[in-house]
Design an enzyme around this catalytic site. Structure first.
Site, PDB file in Angstrom:
ATOM      1  N   GLU A 197      -0.613   3.289   1.259  1.00  0.00           N
ATOM      2  CA  GLU A 197      -0.459   4.539  -0.075  1.00  0.00           C
ATOM      3  C   GLU A 197       0.061   5.592   0.983  1.00  0.00           C
ATOM      4  O   GLU A 197       0.163   6.850   0.624  1.00  0.00           O
ATOM      5  CB  GLU A 197      -1.510   4.844  -0.325  1.00  0.00           C
ATOM      6  CG  GLU A 197      -1.531   5.121  -1.868  1.00  0.00           C
ATOM      7  CD  GLU A 197      -2.849   5.257  -2.120  1.00  0.00           C
ATOM      8  OE1 GLU A 197      -3.827   4.980  -2.111  1.00  0.00           O
ATOM      9  OE2 GLU A 197      -2.681   6.416  -3.130  1.00  0.00           O
TER      10      GLU A 197
ATOM     11  N   SER B 234     -11.871   5.136  -6.874  1.00  0.00           N
ATOM     12  CA  SER B 234     -13.218   6.422  -6.633  1.00  0.00           C
ATOM     13  C   SER B 234     -13.539   5.665  -7.206  1.00  0.00           C
ATOM     14  O   SER B 234     -13.590   5.571  -8.744  1.00  0.00           O
ATOM     15  CB  SER B 234     -12.114   7.818  -6.335  1.00  0.00           C
ATOM     16  OG  SER B 234     -10.898   7.106  -5.368  1.00  0.00           O
TER      17      SER B 234
ATOM     18  N   SER C 254      -5.476   7.031 -12.004  1.00  0.00           N
ATOM     19  CA  SER C 254      -4.479   7.711 -12.518  1.00  0.00           C
ATOM     20  C   SER C 254      -3.582   6.667 -13.360  1.00  0.00           C
ATOM     21  O   SER C 254      -3.519   5.749 -12.907  1.00  0.00           O
ATOM     22  CB  SER C 254      -3.544   8.047 -11.216  1.00  0.00           C
ATOM     23  OG  SER C 254      -4.053   8.850 -10.311  1.00  0.00           O
TER      24      SER C 254
ATOM     25  N   GLN D 147      -5.197   1.775  -9.501  1.00  0.00           N
ATOM     26  CA  GLN D 147      -6.410   1.423  -9.041  1.00  0.00           C
ATOM     27  C   GLN D 147      -7.729   1.836  -8.806  1.00  0.00           C
ATOM     28  O   GLN D 147      -7.416   3.352  -9.050  1.00  0.00           O
ATOM     29  CB  GLN D 147      -5.212   2.001  -7.145  1.00  0.00           C
ATOM     30  CG  GLN D 147      -6.564   2.264  -6.414  1.00  0.00           C
ATOM     31  CD  GLN D 147      -5.238   2.999  -5.250  1.00  0.00           C
ATOM     32  OE1 GLN D 147      -4.578   4.481  -5.600  1.00  0.00           O
ATOM     33  NE2 GLN D 147      -5.873   2.424  -3.920  1.00  0.00           N
ATOM     34  N   GLY D 148      -8.666   1.427  -9.182  1.00  0.00           N
ATOM     35  CA  GLY D 148      -9.449   1.600  -9.309  1.00  0.00           C
ATOM     36  C   GLY D 148     -10.745   1.320  -8.485  1.00  0.00           C
ATOM     37  O   GLY D 148     -10.958   0.688  -7.963  1.00  0.00           O
TER      38      GLY D 148
END
Ligand SMILES: Cc1cc2nc3c(=O)[nH]c(=O)nc-3n(C[C@H](O)[C@H](O)[C@H](O)COP(=O)(O)OP(=O)(O)OC[C@H]3O[C@@H](n4cnc5c(N)ncnc54)[C@H](O)[C@@H]3O)c2cc1C
Length: 382
Positions: free
Chosen positions: A243, A127, A160, A124-125
């Protein structure tokens, strides 16, 4: 009566599902982790095993690679795995929801079966160095060229396990004129695309979960955009809402086992416990029971077809409080488990500190509750 926290007086087919899973687990234990095998690689093996047994994507429609059952079936599987001490289902539910809700039919048919099977590993990109809590302030840009493709440049942070991933659900700014929230779009970024550099960061505890993602003139086709141009904010909010709850994480039974251990210890050593520790254990029990009650409500809402929304900020706060207090208390009660063989509680304790940051910090969850649920004025007056 089952000993699982999310028992809905399971209808017959759910009871059967749980029995089938127990039988399957007995025949398919996860082989031990090789000494040099990184944890994400080990868990990916488990992902593939679970998928081959039919235990991933139970509530995803069949045409997208799932089993076309209900959210309750998916929750029951997470629950059962947690209660048996097995690793949970892969944490892809929130990404799958984003594609189900915002992806085109072609994207859903192409991407979801591979995601569920573990053929493509996703990260997941969202931040960035200057945009975590203030996600709408992101500066990664995706500029559309004359032939319709996008050129993406910028930097993501805290991504992550990007080094173990194939695809990234990426947010980038498209268009300069619209307000911040309306000029963000979502893309599926293949991490082997020219111009992408993934750099793992070593954390203080030795883990390499986090990565920096550098994007230097990366070309993305229009068909790699998910949803409408400028519609990325709604996708992002849906993703984080899924999430932020405890339902498909398998955390509840994991907490439940430790709470029960603390309870037994308190009963056995009541008179010898230092001041305050009995109260701490009592608080852990209450936190856990509140979280279970709350998760039942969320399950019932999902069954009624209600999508996750800002209420999940309450779930996230409850989960964070329960988890952090539980591991803090467990370390006080079982100090011998800080080091050596029984060091598992210490590892979980360390990771629990991150719960008030990942998926949006606790302060941000309180802001969401204040603004979107309680409708309090932004300046605190009135
Ligand atoms: C274990 C872990 C895994 C993660 N994985 C991913 C991932 O895979 N992909 C991804 O995109 N991101 C990931 N993140 C990043 C995470 O989403 C951000 O760290 C988080 O949103 C906070 O952003 P920040 O670190 O920039 O802190 P900042 O936004 O700089 O916040 C610093 C402090 O200021 C407070 N603050 C900021 N704004 C306000 C405000 N308006 N009101 C009150 N207080 C405020 C915050 O609560 C915090 O205490 C992960 C983080 C962790 C810890």
């Amino acid at each position: 009566m089952t000993d699982l926290p999310l028992d809905f007086g399971d209808p017959a087919d759910l009871e059967q599902l749980r029995r089938d899973l127990r039988d399957w687990l007995a025949e398919h234990p996860l082989p031990p982790r090789d000494a040099d095998e990184p944890l994400p690689v080990h868990l990916h093996r488990w992902h593939r095993m679970l998928h081959s047994g039919g235990w991933v994507g139970l509530d995803v429609p069949r045409e997208y690679g799932g089993r076309g059952l209900t959210p309750l079936h998916q929750v029951a599987v997470s629950d059962e795995l947690g209660a048996r001490g097995a690793p949970g289902v892969p944490r892809i539910g929130y990404l799958a929801h984003a594609l189900l809700e915002f992806g085109s039919e072609e994207q859903r048919r192409r991407l979801l079966p591979r995601m569920l099977a573990g053929d493509d590993v996703w990260c997941q990109g969202f931040s960035e160095p200057g945009a975590g809590s203030d996600l709408a302030g992101m500066s990664t840009r995706a500029d559309r060229g004359p032939e319709g493709h996008y050129t993406v440049s910028g930097q993501k942070l805290w991504t992550s396990y990007a080094q173990y991933s194939d695809l990234c659900l990426l947010l980038a700014r498209t268009g300069a004129d619209a307000p911040a929230h309306a000029s963000i779009s979502a893309f599926v970024l293949p991490l082997d695309r020219p111009g992408v550099t993934v750099r793992p960061l070593r954390a203080a505890n030795g883990d390499d979960e986090f990565c920096e993602l550098f994007l230097d003139g990366v070309r993305l086709a229009e068909s790699e955009r998910v949803g409408a141009e400028g519609g990325g904010w709604a996708l992002a909010m849906t993703t984080v809402a899924y999430e932020r709850n405890a339902l498909d994480t398998g955390h509840l039974p994991r907490y439940g086992r430790l709470v029960e251990r603390l309870r037994r210890h308190a009963r056995a050593h009541r008179d010898g416990l230092p001041d305050g520790l009995l109260t701490d254990i009592g608080r852990c029990v209450v936190d856990y029971e509140v979280l279970v009650a709350h998760s039942r409500r969320r399950t019932a809402e999902r069954l009624a077809g209600r999508a996750a929304g800002p209420e999940s900020s309450i779930d996230k706060l409850l989960m964070t409080r329960a988890e952090q207090r539980l591991y803090e208390t467990a370390l006080k009660v079982f100090p011998e488990e800080v080091h050596g063989e029984g060091g598992e509680i210490f590892g979980d304790y360390l990771y629990s500190r991150a719960a008030s940051v990942y998926g949006g910090t606790s302060q941000i969850q309180r802001n969401i509750i204040a603004k979107r649920l309680l409708r309090l004025p932004a300046d605190g007056r009135g």
